[in-house]
Design a protein around this motif. Structure first.
Motif, PDB file in Angstrom:
ATOM      1  N   LYS A 165     118.542  12.365  23.435  1.00  0.00           N
ATOM      2  CA  LYS A 165     117.601  11.512  22.884  1.00  0.00           C
ATOM      3  C   LYS A 165     116.358  11.831  22.086  1.00  0.00           C
ATOM      4  CE  LYS A 165     118.013   7.804  26.595  1.00  0.00           C
ATOM      5  NZ  LYS A 165     117.259   7.017  27.817  1.00  0.00           N
ATOM      6  N   LYS A 166     116.360  13.026  22.051  1.00  0.00           N
ATOM      7  CA  LYS A 166     115.069  13.783  21.373  1.00  0.00           C
ATOM      8  C   LYS A 166     115.719  14.148  20.030  1.00  0.00           C
ATOM      9  CE  LYS A 166     112.871  13.572  25.382  1.00  0.00           C
ATOM     10  NZ  LYS A 166     111.704  12.266  25.504  1.00  0.00           N
ATOM     11  N   ASP A 167     114.719  14.147  19.219  1.00  0.00           N
ATOM     12  CA  ASP A 167     114.898  14.576  17.678  1.00  0.00           C
ATOM     13  C   ASP A 167     115.558  16.054  17.832  1.00  0.00           C
ATOM     14  OD1 ASP A 167     114.498  14.323  14.772  1.00  0.00           O
ATOM     15  OD2 ASP A 167     113.571  16.188  15.139  1.00  0.00           O
ATOM     16  N   GLY A 168     116.746  16.322  17.134  1.00  0.00           N
ATOM     17  CA  GLY A 168     117.208  17.519  16.966  1.00  0.00           C
ATOM     18  C   GLY A 168     116.691  18.667  16.195  1.00  0.00           C
ATOM     19  N   LYS A 169     116.037  18.326  15.193  1.00  0.00           N
ATOM     20  CA  LYS A 169     115.341  19.431  14.516  1.00  0.00           C
ATOM     21  C   LYS A 169     114.145  19.758  15.162  1.00  0.00           C
ATOM     22  CE  LYS A 169     113.491  20.189   9.923  1.00  0.00           C
ATOM     23  NZ  LYS A 169     113.464  19.847   8.582  1.00  0.00           N
ATOM     24  N   THR A 170     113.656  18.860  15.560  1.00  0.00           N
ATOM     25  CA  THR A 170     112.232  19.232  16.547  1.00  0.00           C
ATOM     26  C   THR A 170     112.549  20.070  17.642  1.00  0.00           C
ATOM     27  OG1 THR A 170     111.319  17.078  16.029  1.00  0.00           O
ATOM     28  CG2 THR A 170     110.231  18.517  17.756  1.00  0.00           C
ATOM     29  N   GLN A 171     113.683  19.815  18.482  1.00  0.00           N
ATOM     30  CA  GLN A 171     114.203  20.809  19.465  1.00  0.00           C
ATOM     31  C   GLN A 171     114.611  22.151  19.040  1.00  0.00           C
ATOM     32  OE1 GLN A 171     116.760  18.985  22.768  1.00  0.00           O
ATOM     33  NE2 GLN A 171     117.092  17.142  21.243  1.00  0.00           N
ATOM     34  N   ALA A 172     115.223  22.197  17.802  1.00  0.00           N
ATOM     35  CA  ALA A 172     115.640  23.268  17.443  1.00  0.00           C
ATOM     36  C   ALA A 172     114.367  24.316  17.009  1.00  0.00           C
ATOM     37  CB  ALA A 172     116.458  23.140  15.928  1.00  0.00           C
ATOM     38  N   LYS A 173     113.134  23.552  16.446  1.00  0.00           N
ATOM     39  CA  LYS A 173     112.039  24.338  16.039  1.00  0.00           C
ATOM     40  C   LYS A 173     111.450  24.919  17.651  1.00  0.00           C
ATOM     41  CE  LYS A 173     110.712  21.861  11.828  1.00  0.00           C
ATOM     42  NZ  LYS A 173     109.742  20.923  11.441  1.00  0.00           N
ATOM     43  N   PHE A 174     111.394  24.060  18.233  1.00  0.00           N
ATOM     44  CA  PHE A 174     110.893  24.378  19.965  1.00  0.00           C
ATOM     45  C   PHE A 174     111.670  25.680  20.395  1.00  0.00           C
ATOM     46  CE2 PHE A 174     111.141  23.639  24.561  1.00  0.00           C
ATOM     47  CZ  PHE A 174     110.032  24.199  24.728  1.00  0.00           C
ATOM     48  N   PHE A 175     112.941  25.503  20.174  1.00  0.00           N
ATOM     49  CA  PHE A 175     113.741  26.802  20.758  1.00  0.00           C
ATOM     50  C   PHE A 175     113.529  28.135  20.029  1.00  0.00           C
ATOM     51  CE2 PHE A 175     117.985  29.146  19.926  1.00  0.00           C
ATOM     52  CZ  PHE A 175     117.999  29.470  21.300  1.00  0.00           C
ATOM     53  N   LEU A 176     113.463  27.989  18.642  1.00  0.00           N
ATOM     54  CA  LEU A 176     113.025  29.337  17.933  1.00  0.00           C
ATOM     55  C   LEU A 176     111.516  29.776  18.034  1.00  0.00           C
ATOM     56  CD1 LEU A 176     115.181  28.562  14.575  1.00  0.00           C
ATOM     57  CD2 LEU A 176     115.744  29.971  16.605  1.00  0.00           C
ATOM     58  N   GLN A 177     110.736  28.917  18.414  1.00  0.00           N
ATOM     59  CA  GLN A 177     109.196  29.386  19.030  1.00  0.00           C
ATOM     60  C   GLN A 177     109.004  30.184  20.259  1.00  0.00           C
ATOM     61  OE1 GLN A 177     107.149  25.667  18.987  1.00  0.00           O
ATOM     62  NE2 GLN A 177     106.916  25.413  16.860  1.00  0.00           N
ATOM     63  N   VAL A 178     110.330  30.064  21.014  1.00  0.00           N
ATOM     64  CA  VAL A 178     110.380  30.292  22.245  1.00  0.00           C
ATOM     65  C   VAL A 178     111.123  31.945  22.168  1.00  0.00           C
ATOM     66  CG1 VAL A 178     111.117  30.573  24.764  1.00  0.00           C
ATOM     67  CG2 VAL A 178     109.700  28.548  23.461  1.00  0.00           C
ATOM     68  N   LEU A 207     122.595  16.540  17.150  1.00  0.00           N
ATOM     69  CA  LEU A 207     123.351  17.810  17.295  1.00  0.00           C
ATOM     70  C   LEU A 207     123.455  18.609  16.150  1.00  0.00           C
ATOM     71  CD1 LEU A 207     124.298  20.048  19.318  1.00  0.00           C
ATOM     72  CD2 LEU A 207     126.537  18.613  19.027  1.00  0.00           C
ATOM     73  N   SER A 208     123.817  17.864  15.080  1.00  0.00           N
ATOM     74  CA  SER A 208     124.023  18.276  13.717  1.00  0.00           C
ATOM     75  C   SER A 208     122.767  18.852  13.227  1.00  0.00           C
ATOM     76  CB  SER A 208     124.729  17.353  13.009  1.00  0.00           C
ATOM     77  OG  SER A 208     124.968  17.906  11.498  1.00  0.00           O
ATOM     78  N   ASP A 209     121.516  18.156  13.251  1.00  0.00           N
ATOM     79  CA  ASP A 209     120.430  18.754  12.835  1.00  0.00           C
ATOM     80  C   ASP A 209     119.965  19.929  13.433  1.00  0.00           C
ATOM     81  OD1 ASP A 209     120.155  16.527  11.324  1.00  0.00           O
ATOM     82  OD2 ASP A 209     118.824  14.983  12.436  1.00  0.00           O
ATOM     83  N   PHE A 210     119.997  19.997  14.745  1.00  0.00           N
ATOM     84  CA  PHE A 210     119.787  21.124  15.778  1.00  0.00           C
ATOM     85  C   PHE A 210     120.537  22.353  14.999  1.00  0.00           C
ATOM     86  CE2 PHE A 210     120.273  24.470  18.947  1.00  0.00           C
ATOM     87  CZ  PHE A 210     118.958  24.382  19.680  1.00  0.00           C
ATOM     88  N   LEU A 211     121.915  22.398  15.086  1.00  0.00           N
ATOM     89  CA  LEU A 211     122.777  23.222  14.506  1.00  0.00           C
ATOM     90  C   LEU A 211     122.203  23.807  13.033  1.00  0.00           C
ATOM     91  CD1 LEU A 211     125.893  21.886  15.825  1.00  0.00           C
ATOM     92  CD2 LEU A 211     124.871  23.972  16.737  1.00  0.00           C
ATOM     93  N   ASN A 212     122.025  22.950  12.127  1.00  0.00           N
ATOM     94  CA  ASN A 212     121.720  23.186  10.723  1.00  0.00           C
ATOM     95  C   ASN A 212     120.408  24.086  10.711  1.00  0.00           C
ATOM     96  OD1 ASN A 212     124.111  22.111   9.786  1.00  0.00           O
ATOM     97  ND2 ASN A 212     123.325  20.247   9.239  1.00  0.00           N
ATOM     98  N   TYR A 213     119.494  23.548  11.474  1.00  0.00           N
ATOM     99  CA  TYR A 213     118.257  24.151  11.355  1.00  0.00           C
ATOM    100  C   TYR A 213     118.310  25.562  11.948  1.00  0.00           C
ATOM    101  CZ  TYR A 213     113.238  24.876  11.506  1.00  0.00           C
ATOM    102  OH  TYR A 213     111.856  25.194  11.248  1.00  0.00           O
ATOM    103  N   VAL A 214     118.890  25.682  13.089  1.00  0.00           N
ATOM    104  CA  VAL A 214     118.888  26.936  13.601  1.00  0.00           C
ATOM    105  C   VAL A 214     119.515  28.131  12.683  1.00  0.00           C
ATOM    106  CG1 VAL A 214     120.007  28.572  15.615  1.00  0.00           C
ATOM    107  CG2 VAL A 214     118.606  26.220  16.247  1.00  0.00           C
ATOM    108  N   GLU A 215     120.762  27.395  12.369  1.00  0.00           N
ATOM    109  CA  GLU A 215     121.589  28.438  11.470  1.00  0.00           C
ATOM    110  C   GLU A 215     120.600  28.811  10.004  1.00  0.00           C
ATOM    111  OE1 GLU A 215     125.855  28.944   9.352  1.00  0.00           O
ATOM    112  OE2 GLU A 215     125.355  26.858  10.536  1.00  0.00           O
ATOM    113  N   ARG A 221     125.396  31.476  12.961  1.00  0.00           N
ATOM    114  CA  ARG A 221     125.974  30.188  13.235  1.00  0.00           C
ATOM    115  C   ARG A 221     125.881  30.296  14.695  1.00  0.00           C
ATOM    116  NH1 ARG A 221     131.015  28.021   9.874  1.00  0.00           N
ATOM    117  NH2 ARG A 221     129.097  27.723   8.628  1.00  0.00           N
ATOM    118  N   PRO A 222     125.331  29.135  15.437  1.00  0.00           N
ATOM    119  CA  PRO A 222     125.233  28.849  16.837  1.00  0.00           C
ATOM    120  C   PRO A 222     126.333  28.643  17.302  1.00  0.00           C
ATOM    121  CG  PRO A 222     123.349  27.739  15.683  1.00  0.00           C
ATOM    122  CD  PRO A 222     124.430  27.991  14.843  1.00  0.00           C
TER     123      PRO A 222
END
Length: 297
Positions: A165-178, A207-215, A221-222
């Motif tokens: 339900k949450k924005d994938g790219k924003t979740q990826a940014k949050f993850f990489l901040q931690v 999910l695709s937005d999350f994966l692309n940003y983290v990679e 590749r996550p």
């Protein structure tokens, strides 16, 4: 006239013709036959009593019980799927590299004890550690686990619990901040287990937005973690280029082509020294060289 008949003083008794009852015969008792049956019954009971009192009988019963118990215990199980008493679970024997995944749920972990635990060449070689969830939640034990586990010689990877339900790219940014991903770590992991009320299409887009940003940011590749059914229902034929970590419990074999997955979470009830709660247990699909090639460079 004929002479007068003389009437006797007592009139003769007139009897009605009657039916004579047949004599009722009692069935003849075969005393000899009855006696023979009685003797046979007594002999049978005596023989049964001797058998029940015999130590050989109890030995036979015990052996039969043990054999039956073993058959029931191992019924339907692959012979290469055996119980490890110290870990308190069945572990597939075909895999040589094993690991766990942890979160705040396991509390404070004594990582040296985790590393020292071993039975029949099975030991903890790697650990996936929960870091974040959604947009705001940081696991309260992440920093400690992320710091202490590598000190004990355990290879570590961090994972994010994804909320569709949450924005994938924003979740990826949050993850990489931690999480600070370094050389020698396992690739970052995204844990996707539920739709959270959104459509499969929406889930896959986020999910695709999350994966692309983290990679993009890590050059790594996550790994995608999910349950077997969720994968079959919503992810099959999508994200095929990403390594898979699949949950499929209490089975001697993962029902998925071996070329498709890297990690298999096969139990959620392992007991590990140094951890006060049950833990998920995992097998790596490969040898030490394959694991080394997977690590962050």
């Amino acid at each position: 006239m004929p002479p007068e008949k003389r009437i006797p003083n007592k009139a003769p008794v007139t009897r009605k013709p009657g039916v004579k009852k047949p004599a009722v015969r009692k069935p003849a008792t075969n005393k000899k036959k009855k006696s023979a049956l009685s003797i046979q019954l007594k002999l049978f009971l005596a023989g049964l009593l001797l058998i029940l009192l015999s130590p050989f009988y109890y030995g036979y019963v015990l052996r039969s019980f043990v054999a039956t118990w073993r058959w029931v215990k191992d019924w339907g199980q692959d012979p290469n799927y055996r119980t490890y008493e110290s870990f308190n679970i069945k572990i597939p024997k075909k895999y040589t590299i094993h690991g766990i995944d942890v979160s705040y749920y396991q509390g404070k972990i004594n990582w040296p004890k985790v590393k020292e635990m071993k039975e029949d060449e099975v030991s903890i070689r790697f650990a996936f550690i929960k870091a974040t969830e959604g947009l705001l939640l940081v696991d309260p034990y992440f920093q400690r686990n992320w710091r202490e586990a590598p000190k004990s010689g355990i290879i570590c990877g961090a994972y994010h619990f994804f909320r569709p339900k949450k924005d994938g790219k924003t979740q990826a940014k949050f993850f990489l901040q931690v999480v600070n991903i370094e050389k020698g770590d396992l690739p970052p992991v995204v844990d996707i287990e539920a739709l959270d009320g959104v459509s499969p299409l929406k889930m896959r887009a986020e999910l695709s937005d999350f994966l692309n940003y983290v990679e993009l940011k890590t050059k790594v590749r996550p790994i995608i973690y999910t349950g077997l059914k969720f994968y079959e229902d919503y992810l099959l034929n999508f994200f095929d280029d990403y390594p898979l970590w699949i949950a499929h419990y209490y089975q001697p074999k993962l029902r998925l082509d071996k070329s498709r997955w890297k990690f298999w979470q096969h139990s959620d009830k392992a007991k590990i020294n140094g951890i006060g709660h049950v833990v998920d247990f995992n097998a790596f699909n490969g040898d030490s060289l394959a694991l080394d090639r997977l690590l962050v460079r």
